[in-house]
Design a protein around this motif. Sequence first.
Motif, PDB file in Angstrom:
ATOM      1  N   GLY A 198       6.352   3.042   4.812  1.00 48.26           N
ATOM      2  CA  GLY A 198       6.808   1.925   4.000  1.00 48.26           C
ATOM      3  C   GLY A 198       8.111   1.328   4.522  1.00 48.26           C
ATOM      4  N   SER A 199       9.009   2.194   4.999  1.00 54.29           N
ATOM      5  CA  SER A 199      10.265   1.704   5.582  1.00 54.29           C
ATOM      6  C   SER A 199       9.990   0.873   6.829  1.00 54.29           C
ATOM      7  CB  SER A 199      11.178   2.886   5.921  1.00 54.29           C
ATOM      8  OG  SER A 199      11.467   3.648   4.775  1.00 54.29           O
ATOM      9  N   LEU A 200       9.041   1.348   7.641  1.00 52.05           N
ATOM     10  CA  LEU A 200       8.683   0.596   8.846  1.00 52.05           C
ATOM     11  C   LEU A 200       8.073  -0.754   8.494  1.00 52.05           C
ATOM     12  CD1 LEU A 200       8.718   0.952  11.939  1.00 52.05           C
ATOM     13  CD2 LEU A 200       6.372   1.793  11.778  1.00 52.05           C
ATOM     14  N   MET A 201       7.227  -0.760   7.447  1.00 51.33           N
ATOM     15  CA  MET A 201       6.630  -2.022   7.003  1.00 51.33           C
ATOM     16  C   MET A 201       7.696  -2.996   6.499  1.00 51.33           C
ATOM     17  SD  MET A 201       3.350  -1.845   7.517  1.00 51.33           S
ATOM     18  CE  MET A 201       3.987  -1.200   9.060  1.00 51.33           C
ATOM     19  N   GLY A 202       8.740  -2.470   5.860  1.00 46.91           N
ATOM     20  CA  GLY A 202       9.804  -3.312   5.353  1.00 46.91           C
ATOM     21  C   GLY A 202      10.602  -4.018   6.440  1.00 46.91           C
ATOM     22  N   LEU A 203      10.511  -3.502   7.669  1.00 46.53           N
ATOM     23  CA  LEU A 203      11.238  -4.114   8.785  1.00 46.53           C
ATOM     24  C   LEU A 203      10.453  -5.228   9.477  1.00 46.53           C
ATOM     25  CD1 LEU A 203      12.590  -0.837  10.455  1.00 46.53           C
ATOM     26  CD2 LEU A 203      13.757  -2.281   8.793  1.00 46.53           C
ATOM     27  N   THR A 204       9.153  -5.300   9.209  1.00 43.69           N
ATOM     28  CA  THR A 204       8.302  -6.228   9.960  1.00 43.69           C
ATOM     29  C   THR A 204       8.682  -7.706   9.811  1.00 43.69           C
ATOM     30  OG1 THR A 204       6.690  -6.092   8.148  1.00 43.69           O
ATOM     31  CG2 THR A 204       6.288  -4.721  10.069  1.00 43.69           C
ATOM     32  N   PRO A 205       9.179  -8.190   8.655  1.00 38.98           N
ATOM     33  CA  PRO A 205       9.532  -9.625   8.584  1.00 38.98           C
ATOM     34  C   PRO A 205      10.553 -10.049   9.639  1.00 38.98           C
ATOM     35  CG  PRO A 205       9.414  -8.708   6.372  1.00 38.98           C
ATOM     36  CD  PRO A 205       9.280  -7.559   7.317  1.00 38.98           C
ATOM     37  N   PHE A 206      11.496  -9.166   9.977  1.00 37.33           N
ATOM     38  CA  PHE A 206      12.479  -9.501  11.006  1.00 37.33           C
ATOM     39  C   PHE A 206      11.794  -9.740  12.357  1.00 37.33           C
ATOM     40  CE2 PHE A 206      14.856  -7.011   7.884  1.00 37.33           C
ATOM     41  CZ  PHE A 206      15.963  -7.814   7.670  1.00 37.33           C
ATOM     42  N   PHE A 207      10.831  -8.896  12.687  1.00 32.55           N
ATOM     43  CA  PHE A 207      10.151  -9.010  13.978  1.00 32.55           C
ATOM     44  C   PHE A 207       9.163 -10.180  13.997  1.00 32.55           C
ATOM     45  CE2 PHE A 207      11.254  -4.477  13.475  1.00 32.55           C
ATOM     46  CZ  PHE A 207      12.200  -4.409  14.483  1.00 32.55           C
ATOM     47  N   ILE A 208       8.600 -10.504  12.820  1.00 32.65           N
ATOM     48  CA  ILE A 208       7.727 -11.682  12.745  1.00 32.65           C
ATOM     49  C   ILE A 208       8.529 -12.943  13.058  1.00 32.65           C
ATOM     50  CG2 ILE A 208       6.321 -13.098  11.199  1.00 32.65           C
ATOM     51  CD1 ILE A 208       5.592 -10.492   9.708  1.00 32.65           C
ATOM     52  N   VAL A 209       9.713 -13.048  12.454  1.00 33.09           N
ATOM     53  CA  VAL A 209      10.594 -14.196  12.727  1.00 33.09           C
ATOM     54  C   VAL A 209      10.973 -14.243  14.199  1.00 33.09           C
ATOM     55  CG1 VAL A 209      12.873 -15.187  12.247  1.00 33.09           C
ATOM     56  CG2 VAL A 209      11.487 -14.271  10.371  1.00 33.09           C
ATOM     57  N   GLY A 266       0.820  -1.222   0.000  1.00 33.91           N
ATOM     58  CA  GLY A 266       0.000   0.000   0.000  1.00 33.91           C
ATOM     59  C   GLY A 266       0.841   1.253   0.000  1.00 33.91           C
ATOM     60  N   ASN A 267       1.862   1.303   0.834  1.00 33.22           N
ATOM     61  CA  ASN A 267       2.723   2.484   0.883  1.00 33.22           C
ATOM     62  C   ASN A 267       3.601   2.600  -0.361  1.00 33.22           C
ATOM     63  OD1 ASN A 267       2.462   4.020   3.566  1.00 33.22           O
ATOM     64  ND2 ASN A 267       2.524   1.896   4.248  1.00 33.22           N
ATOM     65  N   LEU A 268       4.028   1.459  -0.924  1.00 32.74           N
ATOM     66  CA  LEU A 268       4.772   1.504  -2.185  1.00 32.74           C
ATOM     67  C   LEU A 268       3.904   2.079  -3.303  1.00 32.74           C
ATOM     68  CD1 LEU A 268       6.802  -1.853  -2.279  1.00 32.74           C
ATOM     69  CD2 LEU A 268       7.629   0.449  -1.756  1.00 32.74           C
ATOM     70  N   PHE A 269       2.611   1.726  -3.292  1.00 32.04           N
ATOM     71  CA  PHE A 269       1.696   2.247  -4.310  1.00 32.04           C
ATOM     72  C   PHE A 269       1.524   3.759  -4.173  1.00 32.04           C
ATOM     73  CE2 PHE A 269      -2.706   3.243  -5.662  1.00 32.04           C
ATOM     74  CZ  PHE A 269      -2.559   2.980  -7.015  1.00 32.04           C
ATOM     75  N   ILE A 270       1.463   4.244  -2.923  1.00 32.43           N
ATOM     76  CA  ILE A 270       1.354   5.693  -2.706  1.00 32.43           C
ATOM     77  C   ILE A 270       2.596   6.406  -3.225  1.00 32.43           C
ATOM     78  CG2 ILE A 270       1.246   7.487  -0.925  1.00 32.43           C
ATOM     79  CD1 ILE A 270      -0.364   5.445   0.757  1.00 32.43           C
ATOM     80  N   ILE A 271       3.771   5.880  -2.906  1.00 36.20           N
ATOM     81  CA  ILE A 271       5.024   6.492  -3.366  1.00 36.20           C
ATOM     82  C   ILE A 271       5.063   6.520  -4.892  1.00 36.20           C
ATOM     83  CG2 ILE A 271       7.533   6.231  -3.399  1.00 36.20           C
ATOM     84  CD1 ILE A 271       7.258   4.940  -0.592  1.00 36.20           C
ATOM     85  N   TRP A 272       4.697   5.392  -5.526  1.00 36.17           N
ATOM     86  CA  TRP A 272       4.679   5.333  -6.992  1.00 36.17           C
ATOM     87  C   TRP A 272       3.665   6.318  -7.577  1.00 36.17           C
ATOM     88  CZ3 TRP A 272       0.529   3.807 -10.097  1.00 36.17           C
ATOM     89  CH2 TRP A 272       0.817   3.693 -11.463  1.00 36.17           C
ATOM     90  N   SER A 273       2.491   6.414  -6.959  1.00 36.07           N
ATOM     91  CA  SER A 273       1.445   7.308  -7.467  1.00 36.07           C
ATOM     92  C   SER A 273       1.916   8.753  -7.477  1.00 36.07           C
ATOM     93  CB  SER A 273       0.178   7.181  -6.604  1.00 36.07           C
ATOM     94  OG  SER A 273      -0.365   5.897  -6.691  1.00 36.07           O
ATOM     95  N   LEU A 281       3.921  16.494  -0.973  1.00 37.70           N
ATOM     96  CA  LEU A 281       5.274  16.226  -0.483  1.00 37.70           C
ATOM     97  C   LEU A 281       5.242  15.641   0.929  1.00 37.70           C
ATOM     98  CD1 LEU A 281       7.206  19.373  -1.781  1.00 37.70           C
ATOM     99  CD2 LEU A 281       7.520  17.002  -2.533  1.00 37.70           C
ATOM    100  N   LEU A 282       4.353  16.169   1.771  1.00 40.03           N
ATOM    101  CA  LEU A 282       4.245  15.650   3.139  1.00 40.03           C
ATOM    102  C   LEU A 282       3.731  14.214   3.134  1.00 40.03           C
ATOM    103  CD1 LEU A 282       2.774  18.795   4.937  1.00 40.03           C
ATOM    104  CD2 LEU A 282       5.089  17.886   5.159  1.00 40.03           C
ATOM    105  N   ILE A 283       2.732  13.933   2.311  1.00 41.10           N
ATOM    106  CA  ILE A 283       2.197  12.581   2.231  1.00 41.10           C
ATOM    107  C   ILE A 283       3.225  11.626   1.636  1.00 41.10           C
ATOM    108  CG2 ILE A 283       0.455  11.148   1.066  1.00 41.10           C
ATOM    109  CD1 ILE A 283      -1.525  13.417   1.485  1.00 41.10           C
ATOM    110  N   LEU A 284       4.026  12.092   0.679  1.00 40.80           N
ATOM    111  CA  LEU A 284       5.094  11.269   0.115  1.00 40.80           C
ATOM    112  C   LEU A 284       6.097  10.870   1.191  1.00 40.80           C
ATOM    113  CD1 LEU A 284       6.720  10.034  -2.235  1.00 40.80           C
ATOM    114  CD2 LEU A 284       7.729  12.312  -2.595  1.00 40.80           C
ATOM    115  N   ASN A 285       6.534  11.822   1.991  1.00 38.79           N
ATOM    116  CA  ASN A 285       7.481  11.512   3.059  1.00 38.79           C
ATOM    117  C   ASN A 285       6.861  10.620   4.128  1.00 38.79           C
ATOM    118  OD1 ASN A 285      10.285  13.269   3.153  1.00 38.79           O
ATOM    119  ND2 ASN A 285       8.728  14.206   1.871  1.00 38.79           N
ATOM    120  N   LEU A 286       5.569  10.815   4.410  1.00 40.59           N
ATOM    121  CA  LEU A 286       4.883   9.948   5.365  1.00 40.59           C
ATOM    122  C   LEU A 286       4.812   8.519   4.839  1.00 40.59           C
ATOM    123  CD1 LEU A 286       3.318   9.703   8.029  1.00 40.59           C
ATOM    124  CD2 LEU A 286       1.241  10.347   6.789  1.00 40.59           C
ATOM    125  N   ALA A 287       4.546   8.363   3.544  1.00 43.67           N
ATOM    126  CA  ALA A 287       4.508   7.027   2.948  1.00 43.67           C
ATOM    127  C   ALA A 287       5.892   6.374   2.956  1.00 43.67           C
ATOM    128  CB  ALA A 287       3.971   7.112   1.515  1.00 43.67           C
TER     129      ALA A 287
END
Length: 370
Positions: A76-87, A46-53, A66-72
């Motif tokens: 998105g960076s936080l979402m990218g870290l979740t697999p480590f914490f799931i493991v 979802g956040n990757l789609f916002i950045i691409w849009s 610009l603010l929404i882009l930086n928020l995404a």
Amino acid sequence: MAQMNNITRSLLPPLPSGNETIVDNPTATAVGALILSIVFLLGFPGNLFIIWSILARARKQSVTTLLILNLAIADGSLMGLTPFFIVYLVLKNWVFGNVMCKVLFYLCLVNMYASIQLITLMSLYRLLAILWPQRVASFTGRKTVLRVLAVVWVLVMIASIPAMIFRRVKHKEKNISVCDSFHDYDSHVVIQYTMELVLGFLIPYTIIVVSYIRILRRIRKTKFGRRIRSEKLILAIVLTFCLFWLPYHIINMVQVTWALCPAGPVKTMLDKIWHRSRAVTSSVAFISSCANPVLYFFAGKSYIRREGLAFMARLFEGTALESASRKIRQNSQNCSREKEKDADAVMLKDKEADSVTNSSSNVKPVKNGK
């Protein structure tokens, strides 16, 4: 590899016997892993789609965009870290080493700070656009906004340094390691989590609440008293962030109280509360980063048929156009008032001219000097 892991664990400081850790509660770790899995599946794409849009489909990058882009990017960076914490939660064992323990939790804190500061900037920008619509363009140019965003990212990176200092790996029995905040003194607990509460919640939310109180008061005084889409969308983002991060900060304060509390039954009870709740409340906090794409989808669903994959970009452009339309409406109101004044002045002049001509027409002409 197994021999290297055993050597690494032997170098790590052991946990005191009998100490409970955040992964000791199987129910909490199972719930936390489930939440993070759902969050990753929804939030990362979802956040990757916002950045691409915004980067590929937006015709013009306004302040809001610009603010929404930086928020995404932060979400998105936080979402990218979740697999480590799931493991980590599934295995109940930190297998990524001491360096990754520090780096991953540091990045989590950076993105948490960045998200709330960017939401604060959104609220302040809406306030400026409402109160001073004619002046806001003079100090919200693209270069100025980019500089402010750069300063925000630098500050949140500095504010997150305690996560690298206090976070480290320790090993339990049976070759099990945990990545947790270990403090040599109770004062370290108080400093770290009080800092997170003040910088990541109290100060920004005070600014946000004050801003929206003034915004709503100003909107009610105007003829256009309805809350338009951009105000509703940003208010929804603010409330969502508060809803999902509040439990995390409450547990932080429980841990701070535990650190300040003298030894006794109360301290033991507080210790159990924050240890058993940390995994779940931290996972719930991640939901806020996957909630924003869902909010954008519902806010922009009217654009889907007309714009297709570009619907998100049109939504963000629409929020910028609403600010511009407010300025146009206010300018048109001012112009209409000036025109009315000019018309009144012209009417007065016409009346004066008519009175002069009427008085001159009433004077009889003099013939032959009589």
